[in-house]
Design a protein around this motif. Structure first.
Motif, PDB file in Angstrom:
ATOM      1  N   ARG A   1     -14.408   6.998  -2.575  1.00  0.00           N
ATOM      2  CA  ARG A   1     -13.584   6.120  -1.752  1.00  0.00           C
ATOM      3  C   ARG A   1     -13.027   4.971  -2.586  1.00  0.00           C
ATOM      4  N   ALA A   2     -13.867   4.377  -3.431  1.00  0.00           N
ATOM      5  CA  ALA A   2     -13.397   3.288  -4.295  1.00  0.00           C
ATOM      6  C   ALA A   2     -12.299   3.783  -5.227  1.00  0.00           C
TER       7      ALA A   2
ATOM      8  N   LEU B   1      -6.666  -2.732  -1.348  1.00  0.00           N
ATOM      9  CA  LEU B   1      -8.021  -3.204  -1.115  1.00  0.00           C
ATOM     10  C   LEU B   1      -8.602  -2.489   0.090  1.00  0.00           C
ATOM     11  N   ASP B   2      -9.835  -2.041  -0.032  1.00  0.00           N
ATOM     12  CA  ASP B   2     -10.498  -1.330   1.055  1.00  0.00           C
ATOM     13  C   ASP B   2     -10.859  -2.330   2.154  1.00  0.00           C
ATOM     14  N   PRO B   3     -10.305  -2.191   3.360  1.00  0.00           N
ATOM     15  CA  PRO B   3     -10.606  -3.163   4.424  1.00  0.00           C
ATOM     16  C   PRO B   3     -12.030  -3.059   4.938  1.00  0.00           C
TER      17      PRO B   3
ATOM     18  N   ARG C   1      -8.779   5.961   6.977  1.00  0.00           N
ATOM     19  CA  ARG C   1      -8.907   7.128   7.852  1.00  0.00           C
ATOM     20  C   ARG C   1      -8.991   8.415   7.036  1.00  0.00           C
ATOM     21  N   LEU C   2      -8.205   8.493   5.973  1.00  0.00           N
ATOM     22  CA  LEU C   2      -8.287   9.659   5.092  1.00  0.00           C
ATOM     23  C   LEU C   2      -9.663   9.767   4.444  1.00  0.00           C
ATOM     24  N   ALA C   3     -10.206   8.642   4.000  1.00  0.00           N
ATOM     25  CA  ALA C   3     -11.524   8.654   3.355  1.00  0.00           C
ATOM     26  C   ALA C   3     -12.587   9.150   4.317  1.00  0.00           C
TER      27      ALA C   3
END
Length: 253
Positions: free
Chosen positions: A78-79, A88-90, A66-68
């Motif tokens: 983002r990474a 881990l990015d969902p 949400r922040l990204a």
């Protein structure tokens, strides 16, 4: 307070101050106010302040996502955010399956002085040179099983050629599990694991050991059906433009 948490806080504050400000009102600082970003991201202002201060806030992957979005971060930003947070990015996209090797892989394989091949994210061979085709009968020849794991566990040629087959097989699974950990939900990788569990009792047993190991080089020995005893040093490269692929080169030991 760890350096990583401090770096995460600095990064979030820099991204907030870079973001376009809300319309209206007088500004003493650039970008979004902390309260504005908190509302956009659906989080509390206090929790955001803790993050920016490098305090122990334990951000969840979904809160980071949400922040990204609220900060309109680029793919690389983002990474980096998830890397700093150790999450881990969902919503990380799964790289498209490769029918052919990308140029960054093929060039290295073509110019390698010894056996060399490229692997996609499922460890399917996407390209190889003539030396590799000769070294791996049953895998890189015309009738070969293209996936390295399937070749290792299902082809008699692999067992006959590798004097330390069990040790190599166990290491291979441990290295694949390390790769697989970052791609939970990837249907192609999960299908390969599921199929192999059903087709090979040895694979199922070794997979259930839960051994994880980073991919390493080292000495590789072969009892080759045509060329006799061979020994190589193995080296692996990961291209910057396709980190889901790898190039493996074998240099005579």
């Amino acid at each position: 307070m760890t350096d990583t948490r401090l770096e995460l806080g600095r990064f979030l504050r820099a991204m907030r101050e870079r973001s376009p400000a809300e319309a209206g009102g007088r500004r003493r600082t650039p970008g979004l106010r902390r309260e504005e970003l908190a509302i956009r991201a659906g989080i509390s202002t206090t929790w955001l302040a803790w993050l920016e201060q490098g305090r122990e806030a334990n951000p969840s992957p979904h809160a980071l996502a949400r922040l990204a979005r609220a900060l309109a971060l680029s793919v690389a930003e983002r990474a980096y955010l998830f890397e700093l947070a150790g999450r881990l990015d969902p919503e990380a996209p799964v790289a498209l399956a490769l029918e052919e090797a990308p140029d960054s892989v093929r060039v290295l394989v073509d110019f390698a002085p010894g056996p060399a091949y490229g692997l996609d994210r499922t460890w399917r061979a996407t390209c190889w040179n003539a030396a590799a085709a000769r070294l791996f009968p049953g895998w890189l020849d015309d009738l070969g099983e293209r996936n390295l794991l399937r070749y290792m566990f299902l082809r008699a040629e692999a067992r006959a050629m590798l004097p330390d087959w069990h040790e190599r097989a166990r290491r291979l699974i441990a290295e694949f599990r390390a790769d697989h950990a970052g791609r939970h939900g990837d249907p192609v990788s999960e299908r390969i694991v599921a199929d192999l569990r059903g087709e090979s009792a040895e694979f199922a047993s070794l997979w259930d050991e839960q051994v994880v190991q980073g991919r390493e080089g080292g000495l590789r020995r072969f009892d080759h059906p045509w060329d006799g005893h061979l020994a190589f040093r193995q080296f692996t490269w990961i291209p910057a433009d396709r980190p889901d692929t790898k190039v493996v080169v074998l240099h005579p030991a």
